[in-house]
Design a protein around this motif. Structure first.
Motif, PDB file in Angstrom:
ATOM      1  N   ARG A 338      -0.662  -1.414  -8.264  1.00 12.33           N
ATOM      2  CA  ARG A 338      -1.684  -2.360  -7.794  1.00 12.33           C
ATOM      3  C   ARG A 338      -1.732  -2.487  -6.269  1.00 12.33           C
ATOM      4  O   ARG A 338      -2.351  -3.412  -5.748  1.00 12.33           O
ATOM      5  CB  ARG A 338      -1.441  -3.743  -8.409  1.00 12.33           C
ATOM      6  CG  ARG A 338      -1.646  -3.808  -9.910  1.00 12.33           C
ATOM      7  CD  ARG A 338      -1.638  -5.245 -10.413  1.00 12.33           C
ATOM      8  NE  ARG A 338      -0.404  -5.948 -10.116  1.00 12.33           N
ATOM      9  CZ  ARG A 338       0.685  -5.918 -10.884  1.00 12.33           C
ATOM     10  NH1 ARG A 338       0.695  -5.186 -11.995  1.00 12.33           N
ATOM     11  NH2 ARG A 338       1.776  -6.621 -10.545  1.00 12.33           N
ATOM     12  N   LEU A 339      -1.087  -1.586  -5.560  1.00 10.00           N
ATOM     13  CA  LEU A 339      -1.094  -1.665  -4.102  1.00 10.00           C
ATOM     14  C   LEU A 339      -2.522  -1.647  -3.569  1.00 10.00           C
ATOM     15  O   LEU A 339      -3.389  -0.945  -4.097  1.00 10.00           O
ATOM     16  CB  LEU A 339      -0.318  -0.483  -3.506  1.00 10.00           C
ATOM     17  CG  LEU A 339       1.207  -0.541  -3.608  1.00 10.00           C
ATOM     18  CD1 LEU A 339       1.809   0.792  -3.207  1.00 10.00           C
ATOM     19  CD2 LEU A 339       1.760  -1.666  -2.739  1.00 10.00           C
ATOM     20  N   PRO A 340      -2.787  -2.392  -2.501  1.00 10.26           N
ATOM     21  CA  PRO A 340      -4.134  -2.394  -1.914  1.00 10.26           C
ATOM     22  C   PRO A 340      -4.433  -1.070  -1.216  1.00 10.26           C
ATOM     23  O   PRO A 340      -3.526  -0.288  -0.899  1.00 10.26           O
ATOM     24  CB  PRO A 340      -4.066  -3.552  -0.913  1.00 10.26           C
ATOM     25  CG  PRO A 340      -2.621  -3.656  -0.561  1.00 10.26           C
ATOM     26  CD  PRO A 340      -1.859  -3.302  -1.801  1.00 10.26           C
ATOM     27  N   ASP A 341      -5.698  -0.828  -0.938  1.00  8.93           N
ATOM     28  CA  ASP A 341      -6.120   0.430  -0.336  1.00  8.93           C
ATOM     29  C   ASP A 341      -5.524   0.642   1.048  1.00  8.93           C
ATOM     30  O   ASP A 341      -5.339   1.790   1.480  1.00  8.93           O
ATOM     31  CB  ASP A 341      -7.652   0.488  -0.248  1.00  8.93           C
ATOM     32  CG  ASP A 341      -8.311   0.586  -1.619  1.00  8.93           C
ATOM     33  OD1 ASP A 341      -7.618   0.986  -2.570  1.00  8.93           O
ATOM     34  OD2 ASP A 341      -9.500   0.250  -1.725  1.00  8.93           O
ATOM     35  N   HIS A 342      -5.220  -0.440   1.764  1.00  4.88           N
ATOM     36  CA  HIS A 342      -4.695  -0.276   3.120  1.00  4.88           C
ATOM     37  C   HIS A 342      -3.209   0.075   3.132  1.00  4.88           C
ATOM     38  O   HIS A 342      -2.647   0.341   4.201  1.00  4.88           O
ATOM     39  CB  HIS A 342      -4.941  -1.536   3.966  1.00  4.88           C
ATOM     40  CG  HIS A 342      -4.403  -2.784   3.356  1.00  4.88           C
ATOM     41  ND1 HIS A 342      -5.204  -3.690   2.683  1.00  4.88           N
ATOM     42  CD2 HIS A 342      -3.135  -3.300   3.304  1.00  4.88           C
ATOM     43  CE1 HIS A 342      -4.453  -4.702   2.263  1.00  4.88           C
ATOM     44  NE2 HIS A 342      -3.210  -4.488   2.625  1.00  4.88           N
ATOM     45  N   ALA A 343      -2.555   0.085   1.998  1.00  2.00           N
ATOM     46  CA  ALA A 343      -1.138   0.444   1.922  1.00  2.00           C
ATOM     47  C   ALA A 343      -0.975   1.943   1.728  1.00  2.00           C
ATOM     48  O   ALA A 343      -1.827   2.609   1.125  1.00  2.00           O
ATOM     49  CB  ALA A 343      -0.462  -0.304   0.789  1.00  2.00           C
ATOM     50  N   THR A 344       0.137   2.469   2.228  1.00  2.00           N
ATOM     51  CA  THR A 344       0.438   3.895   2.092  1.00  2.00           C
ATOM     52  C   THR A 344       1.821   4.071   1.493  1.00  2.00           C
ATOM     53  O   THR A 344       2.794   3.485   1.988  1.00  2.00           O
ATOM     54  CB  THR A 344       0.400   4.599   3.466  1.00  2.00           C
ATOM     55  OG1 THR A 344      -0.891   4.436   4.046  1.00  2.00           O
ATOM     56  CG2 THR A 344       0.714   6.082   3.323  1.00  2.00           C
ATOM     57  N   ILE A 345       1.922   4.864   0.437  1.00  2.00           N
ATOM     58  CA  ILE A 345       3.226   5.203  -0.137  1.00  2.00           C
ATOM     59  C   ILE A 345       3.805   6.348   0.679  1.00  2.00           C
ATOM     60  O   ILE A 345       3.299   7.474   0.635  1.00  2.00           O
ATOM     61  CB  ILE A 345       3.109   5.574  -1.622  1.00  2.00           C
ATOM     62  CG1 ILE A 345       2.580   4.383  -2.433  1.00  2.00           C
ATOM     63  CG2 ILE A 345       4.461   6.026  -2.166  1.00  2.00           C
ATOM     64  CD1 ILE A 345       2.329   4.693  -3.895  1.00  2.00           C
ATOM     65  N   GLU A 346       4.850   6.063   1.425  1.00  2.00           N
ATOM     66  CA  GLU A 346       5.466   7.059   2.307  1.00  2.00           C
ATOM     67  C   GLU A 346       6.489   7.922   1.576  1.00  2.00           C
ATOM     68  O   GLU A 346       6.755   9.058   1.985  1.00  2.00           O
ATOM     69  CB  GLU A 346       6.149   6.352   3.484  1.00  2.00           C
ATOM     70  CG  GLU A 346       5.245   5.452   4.305  1.00  2.00           C
ATOM     71  CD  GLU A 346       4.335   6.240   5.233  1.00  2.00           C
ATOM     72  OE1 GLU A 346       4.540   7.458   5.382  1.00  2.00           O
ATOM     73  OE2 GLU A 346       3.418   5.619   5.818  1.00  2.00           O
ATOM     74  N   ALA A 347       7.074   7.388   0.509  1.00  2.00           N
ATOM     75  CA  ALA A 347       8.063   8.128  -0.284  1.00  2.00           C
ATOM     76  C   ALA A 347       8.152   7.493  -1.658  1.00  2.00           C
ATOM     77  O   ALA A 347       7.939   6.289  -1.807  1.00  2.00           O
ATOM     78  CB  ALA A 347       9.431   8.100   0.398  1.00  2.00           C
ATOM     79  N   GLY A 348       8.453   8.296  -2.665  1.00  2.00           N
ATOM     80  CA  GLY A 348       8.626   7.776  -4.018  1.00  2.00           C
ATOM     81  C   GLY A 348       7.326   7.275  -4.609  1.00  2.00           C
ATOM     82  O   GLY A 348       6.276   7.885  -4.465  1.00  2.00           O
TER      83      GLY A 348
END
Length: 479
Positions: A338-348
């Protein structure tokens, strides 16, 4: 299939109904034991045993209580391998790390409270009114009810049991329904050195815990658990005007200024964030970083995540094991999904594949950048191996963001500016503030939070005092 039993009045007993619950190894997802599904009749039996035992245990000398706790500590240390195996089978924790990082502190806490039992202090006796002498008695409360969580079953049991016994109380303790194994084993060990009924363990689910809290006998209820659980306990206990000791959830801010050693900070934060799969109310999983260090710290944390391993308990190279249960796995995965669009998954960011643990509840070490203060994952305790990163412009914004959550358990500040570190430690609204470190505990210092993280202290003399009551005695001394 192993069969766990309640421990009441110095004996191992089944639930009166005969009903049981499965006990699952989170690393495999398979049940390996059963435990009693206790009901009100079992709780009442335990309370009766504890009340009877208090008639004598409450009058023992501090020396006698000290000796009992020291013997329990020594026996636990002597049987360390057995307890570590029980803990790891029940939690999926790494065997080596549990033996090195959890068992020794648990033994130390028993020994600390053994000594603390003999140094309780009160105000000086004296004549505060003419012809009258007053003094203070610090007495045990009586029977206490305790509820412990699934993230550190053995350690949390000892955090509760040791001060309560040192103060002269008797106990009815309910472990989490998913992790009862090491607590039952602890009660069996302690029975070699305690009179029957002093320490009782009743296994079961939430209904069992509710029966424990509603029972009229205990005058104090102590719980380590979620905010939801603490709110329910406090409300239920209020009906009987019981004292309540609450150690609840956290959302620890890790405030990193641009003068910090970024490489060292990233390594320490990753260890404190991923240890025990992030299932720690003090975990270093909410990172706030100054603009000037933001990119470097995000990159360093992502690299730490990629080099961190999760896996089976017998793998010596893993930092953490499985999440505790399928509901917790779904909760962690859901918050990432459910992370918002402005978030970035950097790892995992997803479920981890572990050889031999295909049915286990493993999640990858994860770093998420670009978070904002009002995002769900910035405000809500994840209780998983997910480190989030958000930026701040100056010290004032860092404080607003750090304090801008419902929790108030723990925090840390990373800077080489001593004056700034002291200013931050003064203004951070958390019960624990670490400077250039995160997560160490010592038996001599208190642990406990503010706001929705609860009240009351574990560890230290403050923790011992929580299990006592104060009585004023005044004697007429005139002719």
């Amino acid at each position: 299939m192993q069969t766990l039993r309640n421990f009441i009045g110095g004996a191992s007993v089944d639930a009166a109904s005969g009903a049981t619950l499965p006990v699952v190894n989170p690393a495999t997802g398979a049940a390996y034991a059963t435990s009693p599904a206790s009901g009100p009749e079992d709780v009442d039996r335990a309370m009766t045993a504890a009340a009877s035992a208090f008639e004598t245990w409450g009058s023992t000398t501090p020396k006698e209580r000290q000796e009992a706790l020291l013997r329990i500590a020594q026996a636990l240390e002597d049987r360390a391998e057995e307890f570590v195996r029980a803990e790891c089978d029940n939690t999926g924790k790494p065997i080596g790390l549990t033996a090195e990082e959890e068992l020794p502190p648990a033994v130390d806490e028993l020994r600390f409270f053994a000594g603390a039992a003999r140094v309780l202090e009160g105000r000086s006796a004296g004549e505060y009114l003419a012809d009258h002498t007053s003094w203070i008695r610090r007495e045990p409360i009586g029977v206490v009810a305790q509820v412990t969580p699934w993230n550190y079953p053995l350690m949390m049991a000892i955090w509760k049991v040791a001060p309560a016994l040192a103060a002269g109380n008797t106990i009815v303790l309910k472990p989490s329904d998913t992790t009862p194994a090491s607590t039952v084993l602890l009660a069996e060990l302690a029975a070699e050195f305690l009179p029957p009924g002093v320490l009782n363990v009743v296994c079961g689910d939430r209904d069992t815990g509710r029966a424990l809290i509603e029972h009229p006998t205990p005058q104090l209820v102590a719980i380590t658990g979620s905010v939801r659980a603490g709110t329910e306990v406090a409300g239920t206990a209020a009906a009987g005007l019981k004292r309540v000791h609450l150690e609840l959830g956290g959302k620890a801010p890790v405030v990193v200024f641009d003068d910090a050693d970024i490489a060292s900070a990233a390594e320490a934060i990753a260890t404190a964030g991923y240890f025990n799969a992030g299932q720690d109310c003090t975990a270093a999983t909410r990172v706030l970083v100054a603009e000037g260090a933001y990119d470097d710290l995000v990159a360093a944390l992502a690299e730490q995540a990629r080099s961190t391993r999760t896996g089976m308990p017998d793998d010596p190279d893993v930092l953490y094991g499985a999440l505790n249960n399928p509901d917790q796995l779904a909760r962690v995965a859901g918050m990432v999904d459910r992370l918002p669009d402005h978030a970035t998954i950097e790892a995992g960011g997803g479920r981890a594949s572990v050889a031999g643990g295909e049915g286990g509840y493993f999640f990858e070490p994860t770093v998420v950048s670009g978070l904002r203060q009002d995002d769900e994952i910035s405000q809500t305790e994840v209780f998983g191996p997910v480190i989030t990163v958000q930026r701040f412009a100056d010290e004032a914004e860092a404080l607003r963001s750090a304090n801008g959550v419902q929790y108030g358990l723990s925090s840390s500040v990373w800077t080489t500016d001593h004056a700034r570190a002291l200013r931050m430690s003064n203004k951070l609204d958390f019960g624990v503030v670490w400077i250039n470190t995160h997560i160490p505990f010592v038996s001599e210092m208190p642990h406990g939070g503010f706001k929705s993280s609860g009240y009351g202290k574990d560890l230290s003399m403050y923790g011992l005092e929580d299990y006592t009551r104060i009585k004023h005695v005044m004697s007429y001394t005139g002719e």
